[in-house]
Design a protein around this motif. Structure first.
Motif, PDB file in Angstrom:
ATOM      1  N   GLU A   1       0.842  -1.185   0.000  1.00 12.03           N
ATOM      2  CA  GLU A   1       0.000   0.000   0.000  1.00 12.03           C
ATOM      3  C   GLU A   1       0.880   1.239   0.000  1.00 12.03           C
ATOM      4  N   MET A   2       0.704   2.075  -1.027  1.00  6.76           N
ATOM      5  CA  MET A   2       1.425   3.341  -1.100  1.00  6.76           C
ATOM      6  C   MET A   2       0.641   4.361  -0.268  1.00  6.76           C
ATOM      7  N   LYS A   3       1.321   5.001   0.647  1.00 12.71           N
ATOM      8  CA  LYS A   3       0.665   5.978   1.525  1.00 12.71           C
ATOM      9  C   LYS A   3       1.275   7.347   1.255  1.00 12.71           C
ATOM     10  N   GLU A   4       0.420   8.316   0.958  1.00 13.56           N
ATOM     11  CA  GLU A   4       0.915   9.671   0.744  1.00 13.56           C
ATOM     12  C   GLU A   4       1.265  10.306   2.081  1.00 13.56           C
ATOM     13  N   VAL A   5       2.482  10.787   2.170  1.00 10.15           N
ATOM     14  CA  VAL A   5       2.930  11.512   3.349  1.00 10.15           C
ATOM     15  C   VAL A   5       2.990  13.003   3.022  1.00 10.15           C
ATOM     16  N   LYS A   6       3.475  13.294   1.822  1.00  8.17           N
ATOM     17  CA  LYS A   6       3.597  14.679   1.372  1.00  8.17           C
ATOM     18  C   LYS A   6       3.600  14.643  -0.150  1.00  8.17           C
ATOM     19  N   HIS A   7       2.991  15.635  -0.776  1.00 10.32           N
ATOM     20  CA  HIS A   7       2.919  15.663  -2.239  1.00 10.32           C
ATOM     21  C   HIS A   7       3.091  17.105  -2.714  1.00 10.32           C
ATOM     22  N   PRO A   8       3.849  17.332  -3.796  1.00  9.98           N
ATOM     23  CA  PRO A   8       4.062  18.699  -4.282  1.00  9.98           C
ATOM     24  C   PRO A   8       2.766  19.406  -4.702  1.00  9.98           C
ATOM     25  N   TYR A   9       1.736  18.650  -5.038  1.00  7.41           N
ATOM     26  CA  TYR A   9       0.456  19.242  -5.425  1.00  7.41           C
ATOM     27  C   TYR A   9      -0.116  20.099  -4.290  1.00  7.41           C
ATOM     28  N   GLN A  10       0.197  19.715  -3.060  1.00  3.36           N
ATOM     29  CA  GLN A  10      -0.273  20.481  -1.897  1.00  3.36           C
ATOM     30  C   GLN A  10       0.290  21.906  -1.889  1.00  3.36           C
ATOM     31  N   LYS A  11       1.405  22.112  -2.592  1.00  6.44           N
ATOM     32  CA  LYS A  11       2.019  23.442  -2.715  1.00  6.44           C
ATOM     33  C   LYS A  11       1.684  24.083  -4.061  1.00  6.44           C
ATOM     34  N   GLY A  12       0.764  23.470  -4.803  1.00  8.10           N
ATOM     35  CA  GLY A  12       0.385  24.012  -6.098  1.00  8.10           C
ATOM     36  C   GLY A  12       1.291  23.596  -7.246  1.00  8.10           C
ATOM     37  N   ILE A  13       2.193  22.654  -7.003  1.00 11.58           N
ATOM     38  CA  ILE A  13       3.107  22.171  -8.046  1.00 11.58           C
ATOM     39  C   ILE A  13       2.393  21.068  -8.822  1.00 11.58           C
ATOM     40  N   LEU A  14       2.218  21.297 -10.127  1.00 11.35           N
ATOM     41  CA  LEU A  14       1.481  20.356 -10.969  1.00 11.35           C
ATOM     42  C   LEU A  14       2.342  19.161 -11.355  1.00 11.35           C
ATOM     43  N   ALA A  15       1.712  18.180 -11.988  1.00 11.04           N
ATOM     44  CA  ALA A  15       2.404  16.961 -12.435  1.00 11.04           C
ATOM     45  C   ALA A  15       3.600  17.328 -13.309  1.00 11.04           C
ATOM     46  N   LYS A  16       4.675  16.585 -13.159  1.00 13.07           N
ATOM     47  CA  LYS A  16       5.934  16.887 -13.814  1.00 13.07           C
ATOM     48  C   LYS A  16       6.335  15.769 -14.778  1.00 13.07           C
ATOM     49  N   LYS A  17       6.712  16.154 -16.004  1.00 11.02           N
ATOM     50  CA  LYS A  17       7.179  15.187 -17.006  1.00 11.02           C
ATOM     51  C   LYS A  17       8.367  14.413 -16.454  1.00 11.02           C
ATOM     52  N   GLY A  18       8.345  13.109 -16.673  1.00 11.90           N
ATOM     53  CA  GLY A  18       9.453  12.272 -16.214  1.00 11.90           C
ATOM     54  C   GLY A  18       9.352  11.847 -14.770  1.00 11.90           C
TER      55      GLY A  18
END
Length: 176
Positions: A156-173
């Motif tokens: 199970e992958m558990k999100e601890v922190k994600h750049p989207y929370q800072k408004g950073i969108l999906a990144k190529k690569g």
């Protein structure tokens, strides 16, 4: 020669990395000349893995779907998603029972079951009908207790922190 039992592996959870984990497994298997099939449910856009996988021997990837169900701005009906999932499942099932693959990845099939564009019964039948020595990998959010019960390995992958929370969108690569 004793052939090893094929495993049923599930990568699930709300954190990032389910598809990436399955592709890492394929990369490793490719190094051992294993024949790998990847069927992606719900993915219909260019991702880096489409190009990268073309360079791996004995690996084939097939996209099936109309994008993610109910994703922001989507105008695709649930009926269209169900039809696409049925088509992807037919390709997947034929690949599994053909016996020509060592490893099959059903990417995002768990989410397809959760969102009811594919039945749990079909996913369980796929597992039941797979050749004994084939490894079958299922990915996606919200794995049901029934799928978890029949699997040999569940991560199970558990999100601890994600750049989207800072408004950073999906990144190529990184994200696609």
């Amino acid at each position: 020669m004793h052939e090893e039992k094929g495993l049923v592996i599930i990568y699930t959870g709300e954190g990032k990395g389910k598809t990436t984990a399955s592709l890492g497994l394929v990369l490793r298997a490719s190094g051992y000349n294993k024949k790998c099939l990847i069927v992606q449910f719900g993915k219909s856009w260019f991702t880096g893995e489409l190009k990268g996988i073309k360079n791996l021997p004995n690996v084939r990837i097939i996209q099936g779907g109309k994008g993610f169900l109910d994703i922001l701005g989507s105008k695709v009906s649930k009926t269209e998603h169900k039809k696409a999932a049925a088509e992807a499942f037919n390709i997947l099932y034929k690949g599994v029972i053909s016996g020509k693959w060592d490893i099959v990845v059903a990417d995002e099939i768990v989410g397809a079951v959760y969102s009811k564009v594919l039945s749990l019964t079909k996913a369980l039948q796929l597992i039941k009908d797979k050749p004994d020595t084939m490894d079958l990998v299922l990915t996606g959010r919200f794995a049901s207790k029934e799928l978890i019960q029949v699997a040999d390995l569940v991560t199970e992958m558990k999100e601890v922190k994600h750049p989207y929370q800072k408004g950073i969108l999906a990144k190529k690569g990184i994200d696609f």
